[in-house]
Scaffold this active site. Structure first.
Site, PDB file in Angstrom:
ATOM      1  N   ASP A 158      37.745  43.967  40.062  1.00 26.31           N
ATOM      2  CA  ASP A 158      37.333  42.895  41.102  1.00 26.31           C
ATOM      3  C   ASP A 158      36.154  43.199  41.623  1.00 26.31           C
ATOM      4  O   ASP A 158      35.280  44.084  41.698  1.00 26.31           O
ATOM      5  CB  ASP A 158      38.242  43.725  42.421  1.00 26.31           C
ATOM      6  N   ILE A 159      35.737  41.586  41.823  1.00 26.10           N
ATOM      7  CA  ILE A 159      34.162  41.588  42.164  1.00 26.10           C
ATOM      8  C   ILE A 159      33.860  42.147  43.714  1.00 26.10           C
ATOM      9  O   ILE A 159      32.732  42.571  43.756  1.00 26.10           O
ATOM     10  CB  ILE A 159      34.058  40.055  42.163  1.00 26.10           C
ATOM     11  N   ASN A 183      49.726  39.598  46.005  1.00 24.37           N
ATOM     12  CA  ASN A 183      49.752  38.623  47.147  1.00 24.37           C
ATOM     13  C   ASN A 183      50.133  37.298  46.565  1.00 24.37           C
ATOM     14  O   ASN A 183      49.894  36.802  45.557  1.00 24.37           O
ATOM     15  CB  ASN A 183      48.422  38.651  47.756  1.00 24.37           C
ATOM     16  N   GLN A 186      47.140  34.917  49.775  1.00 26.22           N
ATOM     17  CA  GLN A 186      46.520  35.036  48.409  1.00 26.22           C
ATOM     18  C   GLN A 186      45.334  33.873  48.235  1.00 26.22           C
ATOM     19  O   GLN A 186      45.561  32.855  48.741  1.00 26.22           O
ATOM     20  CB  GLN A 186      47.776  34.389  47.394  1.00 26.22           C
ATOM     21  N   HIS A 227      48.017  37.707  39.980  1.00 32.15           N
ATOM     22  CA  HIS A 227      47.203  38.842  39.774  1.00 32.15           C
ATOM     23  C   HIS A 227      47.989  39.978  40.274  1.00 32.15           C
ATOM     24  O   HIS A 227      48.300  39.955  41.371  1.00 32.15           O
ATOM     25  CB  HIS A 227      45.926  38.700  40.017  1.00 32.15           C
ATOM     26  N   HIS A 237      46.779  43.630  41.766  1.00 35.97           N
ATOM     27  CA  HIS A 237      45.589  44.457  42.108  1.00 35.97           C
ATOM     28  C   HIS A 237      46.205  46.030  41.717  1.00 35.97           C
ATOM     29  O   HIS A 237      47.286  46.402  42.284  1.00 35.97           O
ATOM     30  CB  HIS A 237      45.386  44.545  43.650  1.00 35.97           C
TER      31      HIS A 237
HETATM   32  P1  AMP Z   1      44.172  37.953  46.518  1.00 41.78           P
HETATM   33  O1  AMP Z   1      43.779  37.787  47.844  1.00 41.78           O
HETATM   34  O2  AMP Z   1      45.090  38.597  46.160  1.00 41.78           O
HETATM   35  O3  AMP Z   1      44.361  36.308  45.813  1.00 41.78           O
HETATM   36  O4  AMP Z   1      42.819  38.563  45.878  1.00 41.78           O
HETATM   37  C1  AMP Z   1      41.853  37.936  45.230  1.00 41.78           C
HETATM   38  C2  AMP Z   1      40.929  38.875  44.593  1.00 41.78           C
HETATM   39  O5  AMP Z   1      40.046  38.239  43.463  1.00 41.78           O
HETATM   40  C3  AMP Z   1      40.008  39.351  45.597  1.00 41.78           C
HETATM   41  O6  AMP Z   1      40.334  40.852  45.670  1.00 41.78           O
HETATM   42  C4  AMP Z   1      38.584  38.862  45.006  1.00 41.78           C
HETATM   43  O7  AMP Z   1      37.532  39.999  45.417  1.00 41.78           O
HETATM   44  C5  AMP Z   1      38.779  38.928  43.895  1.00 41.78           C
HETATM   45  N1  AMP Z   1      37.935  38.107  42.968  1.00 41.78           N
HETATM   46  C6  AMP Z   1      37.423  36.762  43.239  1.00 41.78           C
HETATM   47  N2  AMP Z   1      36.738  36.183  42.488  1.00 41.78           N
HETATM   48  C7  AMP Z   1      36.487  37.117  41.423  1.00 41.78           C
HETATM   49  C8  AMP Z   1      35.698  37.042  40.283  1.00 41.78           C
HETATM   50  N3  AMP Z   1      34.927  36.158  39.793  1.00 41.78           N
HETATM   51  N4  AMP Z   1      35.732  38.548  39.635  1.00 41.78           N
HETATM   52  C9  AMP Z   1      36.517  39.539  39.785  1.00 41.78           C
HETATM   53  N5  AMP Z   1      37.320  39.383  41.081  1.00 41.78           N
HETATM   54  C10 AMP Z   1      37.295  38.227  41.784  1.00 41.78           C
END
Ligand code: AMP
Length: 120
Positions: free
Chosen positions: A35-36, A92, A99, A105, A107
């Site tokens: 995760d970024i 989520n 989400q 995805h 986590h």
């Molecule tokens: P969600 O709220 O479950 O949709 O979480 C989306 C997740 O994606 C968040 O934890 C972000 O930090 C992560 N995210 C967004 N863009 C990227 C990316 N380019 N590379 C890795 N993780 C990302």
């Protein structure tokens, strides 16, 4: 329920190689990457390669092979990231699930006590 997949979402772009990622694991059915904005010492996202918005979309419309392959990839990620002491798996979905990225995805969070399950 009708599930509509937007192929311009950021994880679709990662799958197409248009955006870089820090890959942890990849196979025919799944890609896992850091995760970024990590919320724990281990914070890896596991995504299926197919166009599914959410867990309920995936479990309704994916093939048996996709579902098995994806869940096995989740287990691989747990093994690779060394979360023997435990982990939290979160997926989520939509508005109430808060989400952000509309591609399924999970986590995988670990490396410390993850605290209460839900903050509010
Ligand atoms: P969600 O709220 O479950 O949709 O979480 C989306 C997740 O994606 C968040 O934890 C972000 O930090 C992560 N995210 C967004 N863009 C990227 C990316 N380019 N590379 C890795 N993780 C990302």
């Amino acid at each position: 329920m009708d599930f509509v997949y937007d192929d311009q979402n950021i994880f679709a772009k990662i799958l197409r190689g248009e955006i870089p990622n820090k890959t942890v694991y990849e196979d025919e059915h799944a890609l896992a990457f850091h995760d970024i904005a990590p919320k724990a010492p281990v914070h890896v996202l596991v995504i299926p390669k197919g166009p599914y918005v959410s867990m309920d979309h995936f479990c309704t419309e994916a093939s048996d092979a996709e579902i098995v392959g994806y869940m096995r990839a989740v287990a691989k990620v747990c093994e690779i990231t060394g979360v023997e002491n435990g982990f939290r798996a979160i997926s989520n979905a939509r508005e109430d699930g808060v989400q952000e990225v509309p591609h399924l995805h999970v986590h995988i969070l670990g490396g410390r006590d993850m605290g209460p399950m839900v903050a509010r």
